[in-house]
Design a protein around this motif. Sequence first.
Motif, mmCIF file in Angstrom:
data_model
loop_
_atom_site.group_PDB
_atom_site.id
_atom_site.type_symbol
_atom_site.label_atom_id
_atom_site.label_comp_id
_atom_site.label_asym_id
_atom_site.label_seq_id
_atom_site.Cartn_x
_atom_site.Cartn_y
_atom_site.Cartn_z
ATOM 1 N N MET A 134 12.619 29.011 33.731
ATOM 2 C CA MET A 134 13.260 30.314 33.893
ATOM 3 C C MET A 134 12.695 31.316 32.880
ATOM 4 N N GLN A 135 13.034 32.567 33.081
ATOM 5 C CA GLN A 135 12.520 33.612 32.199
ATOM 6 C C GLN A 135 13.674 34.466 31.635
ATOM 7 N N ILE A 136 13.579 34.716 30.340
ATOM 8 C CA ILE A 136 14.563 35.604 29.694
ATOM 9 C C ILE A 136 13.796 36.835 29.220
ATOM 10 N N THR A 137 14.148 37.985 29.766
ATOM 11 C CA THR A 137 13.414 39.211 29.403
ATOM 12 C C THR A 137 14.340 40.145 28.623
ATOM 13 N N ILE A 138 13.901 40.504 27.436
ATOM 14 C CA ILE A 138 14.719 41.356 26.559
ATOM 15 C C ILE A 138 14.042 42.720 26.425
ATOM 16 N N ARG A 139 14.858 43.768 26.477
ATOM 17 C CA ARG A 139 14.302 45.126 26.321
ATOM 18 C C ARG A 139 14.968 45.806 25.117
ATOM 19 N N PRO A 140 14.391 45.604 23.925
ATOM 20 C CA PRO A 140 15.064 46.066 22.693
ATOM 21 C C PRO A 140 15.166 47.575 22.548
ATOM 22 N N GLU A 141 14.377 48.319 23.324
ATOM 23 C CA GLU A 141 14.449 49.785 23.185
ATOM 24 C C GLU A 141 15.562 50.396 24.028
#
Length: 484
Positions: free
Chosen positions: A1-8
């Motif tokens: 699986m994939q965990i995508t984080i968008r810190p902005e």
Amino acid sequence: MQITIRPEVKQHKISRYLYGHFAEHIGRCIYNGIWAGEDSAIKNEKGIRLDTAEALKKVALPALRWPGGCFADSYHWKDGIGPKDKRPKRHNLWWNQPETNQFGTDEFMRFCARIGTEPYICVNVGSGTVEEACAWVEYCNSSQDTAITGQRRTNGHPEPYNVKFWGVGNENWGCGGAMEPEHYADLYRQFAGYMRPTGGDIKLIACGSHPGIIDWDERFLVKLKPALGLVDYIALNIYTGGSPEVNFTDEDYYRTIAGVITMDDNIKRASGLTQSYSAYGHPIGVIMDEWGTWYKEAVVENGVCQQSTMRDALFTAASFHCFHKFDRLFMTNMAQTVNVLQALILTKGSKAVLTPTYHVYEMFMPHRDAAVVPAELNGNPALNLPDGKKKDAVSVSASVSDDGKELFVSIANLDLKNNIDADLRVISGQKWEIKEIRQLSAKDIHTHNTFEEPDMVKPAEIRAKEIKKFPAMSVTAVKMKTVS
Ligand code: AHR
């Protein structure tokens, strides 16, 4: 699986008060747990038990709710001030035990200062008076020269304590007076109407529902309508449990995890309701006043004490991930701090042991006051929970510090059997690197810490530049920082 984080993509701030706690005069929470007494063989500082105080200081609880719980609506605070040998002994009604009143308001304030937490007091509406509640607010918060502040000064405290959080009764639909919401609304108006001007800049917290009586909240708000400015927060109490503390089945485990869905549904409901009843300029927020697991063994006869296993750690992590989603949820207070229900610490004589739940509080500290950022999960397997409910196996929450330079991601694999491989991707205009990875895991969901083996469940550091493996039944905390 994939965990995508968008810190902005910063969203709302995670209120640090979500990590609050609750300590009641019940079982061995206060006496023996927090308070040893000055003459005790247990190491203490003017009565405050030192091992538990030190451990609590490390997790810097933002607020501590006291003296109850059900105890609050039978407590008369004046019994607990002044010379200790003059304080009356009483019967603790709901928890059927003696109350010596050796731990009262001034001891509670000293304890809060010792562990670096803000006090939150719940006043007695069920069997108390408006005059008594206001005198308590005055004792704590007034800097004027009055008969009541004179008592505080005589008791060694010239300066006011400035207590901000005040609960107006507890579970007034049950142990706090068995009221109808309309009756409680009238009493609330009367109590809060006097407490507000007495206290200075205080926040008033109304007793809200439990999942069995959800119409309580709206009936209360409707009745209070002309005076909604008197309510700052409405507080829900939601316990999860019923099964054995340690010898539970897989189904019991998944039923406990389903408790997070119940909390989610109720916070959502209360958020919508408080939004529609908030006047312009005076938002009403939501508090989870009491929450946590409550197992079969925790009964009045054993001081409502229970063991805490790896199951409790996973339940705690998934619950915090749920809480982080709600911008109207201001505070939560798990029940209870020491020796009672889902305790952070258990004691036996002079020994103390940290529970798996304690470790999650400690691991999640970077989330406090940070901004929620999106975490998208692709390919997340579904867990089949009892009663046809479903929940994602992997639960994730990500947040970014104020300055935008620290990213914190917590990941719970709630599946009992399957390890999960996942790519953690950060989509950002900046470069990020991993600073620290810590993991709490166990081979068996029943694993717990005992006085003999206190470190069966404790976080381990993983020294690596990336993380892809999330074992079954694990909580992982990843700290990242920007690279300049
Ligand atoms: O936390 C134990 C009890 O649970 C509290 O006193 C009461 O508020 C709730 O029913």
